[in-house]
Structure formats: C-alpha cells, structure tokens
Design an enzyme around this catalytic site. Sequence first.
Site, PDB file in Angstrom:
ATOM      1  N   SER A  25      45.449 -75.029-101.605  1.00  0.00           N
ATOM      2  CA  SER A  25      45.890 -75.231-100.224  1.00  0.00           C
ATOM      3  C   SER A  25      44.813 -75.426 -99.173  1.00  0.00           C
ATOM      4  CB  SER A  25      46.780 -74.077 -99.783  1.00  0.00           C
ATOM      5  OG  SER A  25      48.068 -74.277-100.282  1.00  0.00           O
ATOM      6  N   SER A  57      49.092 -76.026 -98.483  1.00  0.00           N
ATOM      7  CA  SER A  57      49.874 -75.470 -97.414  1.00  0.00           C
ATOM      8  C   SER A  57      49.144 -75.384 -96.081  1.00  0.00           C
ATOM      9  CB  SER A  57      50.346 -74.067 -97.806  1.00  0.00           C
ATOM     10  OG  SER A  57      49.233 -73.196 -97.978  1.00  0.00           O
ATOM     11  N   LYS A  67      44.925 -70.757 -89.376  1.00  0.00           N
ATOM     12  CA  LYS A  67      46.204 -70.867 -90.098  1.00  0.00           C
ATOM     13  C   LYS A  67      47.087 -69.668 -89.755  1.00  0.00           C
ATOM     14  CE  LYS A  67      47.937 -71.606 -94.847  1.00  0.00           C
ATOM     15  NZ  LYS A  67      47.555 -71.760 -96.280  1.00  0.00           N
TER      16      LYS A  67
HETATM   17  N1  GLN Z   1      50.721 -76.091-103.538  1.00  0.00           N
HETATM   18  C1  GLN Z   1      50.571 -74.875-104.280  1.00  0.00           C
HETATM   19  C2  GLN Z   1      51.842 -74.067-104.194  1.00  0.00           C
HETATM   20  O1  GLN Z   1      52.775 -74.559-103.693  1.00  0.00           O
HETATM   21  C3  GLN Z   1      49.386 -74.097-103.769  1.00  0.00           C
HETATM   22  C4  GLN Z   1      49.661 -73.381-102.506  1.00  0.00           C
HETATM   23  C5  GLN Z   1      48.500 -72.621-101.969  1.00  0.00           C
HETATM   24  O2  GLN Z   1      47.359 -72.787-102.406  1.00  0.00           O
HETATM   25  N2  GLN Z   1      48.791 -71.730-101.053  1.00  0.00           N
HETATM   26  O3  GLN Z   1      51.923 -72.974-104.628  1.00  0.00           O
END
Ligand code: GLN
Length: 512
Positions: free
Chosen positions: A182, A158, A83
């Site tokens: 995420s 994400s 990532k």
């Molecule tokens: N979807 C969640 C957010 O937008 C979690 C994101 C994540 O775990 N980085 O914050």
Amino acid sequence: MAADTELITMTAAQIAAAVASGEVSSVEVTRAHLDRIAQTDVHVRAFLYVAEEAALAAAQAVDDQRTAGQPLGPLAGVPLALKDVFTTTDMPTTCGSRILAGWQPPYDATITARLRQAGVVILGKTNMDEFAMGSSTENSAFGPSHNPWDLSRVPGGSSGGSSAAVAAYQAPLAIGTDTGGSIRQPAAVCGLVGVKPTYGGSSRYGVVAFASSLDTPGPLARTVLDAALLHQAISGHDPRDSTSLDAPVPPVVAAARNPDVAGLRIGVVTELGGEGYASGVLTRFNEAVEVLESLGAKITEVSCPHFSYALPAYYLIAPSECSSNLARFDAMRYGLRVGDDGRASAEEVMSLTRAAGFGAEVKRRIMLGTYALSSGYYDAYYGKAQQVRTLIARDFAAAFEQVDVLISPTTPTTAFSIGERVEDPMAMYLADLATIPGNLAGNAAMSVPCGLAPEDGLPVGLQIMAPVLADDRLYRVGAALEAALDSRRGHPLLAEARGLEGVGGAEQEAGR
Ligand code: GLN
C-alpha cells in the site's frame, strides 16, 4: 488564490534548506500548498480533512524558532500529508470507514508525534481504502481519490490519498502504510518514490491495526532523497510498539546522497515480471535494468520459487489478523453506534453497528479470516499459509546470499480506471502480486519511478528489495537510477508538470 508554482514544485530538501536560511518562511510554503489543495482537491480528492489553522500554526512555530536562532531539524517547516490511519489528537481519524466517523483520538501515533517534533507541518489527513484494505482507494467510505496523471484512473491504494496528494503537488511528502504493497503500489502508479521500511523499523503505535505482523508505515515523496529524509525522521526504536526493532536506523540519507551501484550485485526475480505484466511496464523495467548495468551493477537472474504462493498466503494471513483486530469495533468504544434505542441488547447494537459501519470489502475479509482461523480449518488454511510465509523468507535468505538487492516491476500494470476492478476482488488483489513477498518476509522495499509506459503515458515503478535492516541499499540503488534516468530523459518531475497543468485545467474538466 492560485498556488505559487515555484513553492509547490520545490523538493522537501529544498524547502527545508530555504526555510533554515530564511529565504522563504514555512508559513509562505504552507500557504502555497494549502492554496494548491483548495484549487485542485475538488478534482483529486486526496484529503479527507485539511487542518488549515493547525498547519499554519505549526509553520509559524518553525519560523519563530528560526528567528530565535534555534537549530532546525532536516525537515523543519516542510508540509506533509498524513494517511488517515494514524491517530492525531487535533484531527479526526476515520481510516476511511463510517464506523470511525466522528472519532477524535485521545493520543498521537508515535509517527505523528515524531513529525510534530521534527517541525514537519501536517496539512491534513488523506483518503485511503477502508482500514487499508484495497489497491485503489475505491473501498473508502468517502469516495475514491483520483490519479493526478489522469483523473479517470485510480491513484493506487490503500495509501492512494497520500500518493495523489504528492503527485498533485499538494504536498512534497506524505506518510502511508504498507501491509501488502500500500505504499509501493500507489507510489508506482503515481510516479513517486515509496518505501516500505524493514518491518519493525517504523512504529505501529497509533496506527489503526489491519494485519499487525505486516503493517509498516513509510514515506512517499517525489525524490529519493526526500523519501530518505522522511524515513530517517520517522524511524527508530519505539518502546510502545512490541515489535519495534531496537537497532540503529540504517544510514538511508547518506545512501541517498551517494548514488553508486558500481560492483553491486542486483538480482532480477524470475517469478516477478513474466505473464500478467503489461508490455509497457516490462519495457521500462528492462530499460532500467540496462541502465543499472551500464552504471556498473552486476545483474543476474535469481529464482524465488515460492513467491508464486505469496498472494494466496497473504489473503489468508492478512484477513485472519484483521478479523481479530477489527473485533474492537463493537459500537461501545469508538465512533458510530446504530440501533441503541434503550431496549436493544448490546449484541444487537453491535451487530447493527458493524453491519452499517463496515463496507463490503472489510466484511469479506472478516469472514475470510474468521473462516481461516476456525477450528477444523485452522491447520489447513492459516497454518499452511504460515508455512508458506517461512518458505518465502527462506527464498529471500537464499537470494541474498547471491545478491545484494533484488528487483522487479512494482506492479503488473499502470494505473487502472476507476470502477474497472470494483466488481472483481481477485483482479484488485493482483495489483500487489510483486509487493506482497516483501511484506511476508519483513524485508525493506522501495518503488522508484522508471519512466512512462509507451502505450498509455502513465508512470511505471521499479521495485527494489533489500534484506532486513539493509534499507540503505534501497536508497543507493534508487538514487542511482533516479540520477541516471534524469540525465537521459528528464526528471519525472518535468513529466509531472503535465499533472500540474492538467489538474483543474480545462482538458481534465472536459471529462476525459
Ligand atoms: N492491497 C492489499 C490489500 O488489499 C494491500 C493493502 C495494504 O498494504 N494495506 O490487502
């Protein structure tokens, strides 16, 4: 060149064994995955950067080690997608943001370094929601990634570039980060295994910070054993991360190799799985519960009454931390600089740069967080959210007095369509309804595939949650479920062959 199907469908464990025995070379395996990327990534768009030369050099180094008779680690020679939130000295790190365009980090993240050390071959950097804020990769400044199961759908987020890469057979393994879901949510909607280790179990050093009290790196893979091998390789104490736990890594690989849930007490969380969950998700989840029961697990229902407040608490805590963390992007130290004409003040340049460099969701979070932390509102918002966080941790503690693990569906729905939720932040936030409690409490949690939803044929994930530092229990349950579902309706890998044929194939190009 068409990728060698046999090589790209091998698991990480199989690749490592074949490389160690000399059956195949790491260069051959790496080449096959690079070919697969070249062939499919115009459709999937999982990668922001492909490090072809560096990957082949790393693979060659492993092959040389083997020829020289040196011992190889359990993942040596296996390709991986990283990532783009992890710093890498030999590749750009953008975090999906324009503000970091052109930034080449001066140091490797601890996880990057540990992967290199283990002989893992880093293929490149994967797409993500900007600064890891989102559930679909649509917040990436570089455009969305596509779900290999259906290219018109999101791969989750994400860590959606990472999940798309593994589901599209571009890599057997990927690393993501999980702040609110995420890793688990993209794993669920791409039919993969995704693990959020116990907070502090995997190092944050060199992970561009979103919400430091929640950010947790972890593995994505197509099998439970592969996830365990990667979990083991990246975990363990790191003196460079002040919240890194100084404790032995839980025996995750041994657990993955011993799928046994006989006598295990499994609690189904009452609050996660009712209203708002798609019927196909619940169908597959309920079947999986029956499977676990048939394997000898003791299933009970457990109420965690404060989980209903997890989402609002998270959307105060995470933005608060991000508003502070993202202050470092001041146009002076990293990447982009806008309006520096020699006359503009530092403040003007900073403001122009942040206005141009951050996307809408990042700006929304910075504003929410700044507001929640401001004097006069701090107690009512940030302080209250922290109290809720404590109550959620207490719910977990009480639950784990009665049961060994908790389970729920990972996500309320299967993969949604690209564009469907971009105008509706609340709908986007709801994708993490079930995953956020585990982040707030710091627990270990996994998403494991439990079949395809009858209505749309898309993957459904089952979430397993275990107490802090009991990550091995996730693997015990995940591997048991994987094995049982394999024998009942074929391995998810077989179903994924659909993705293998479909991606880049005529059917999908016809614009489905
Ligand atoms: N979807 C969640 C957010 O937008 C979690 C994101 C994540 O775990 N980085 O914050």
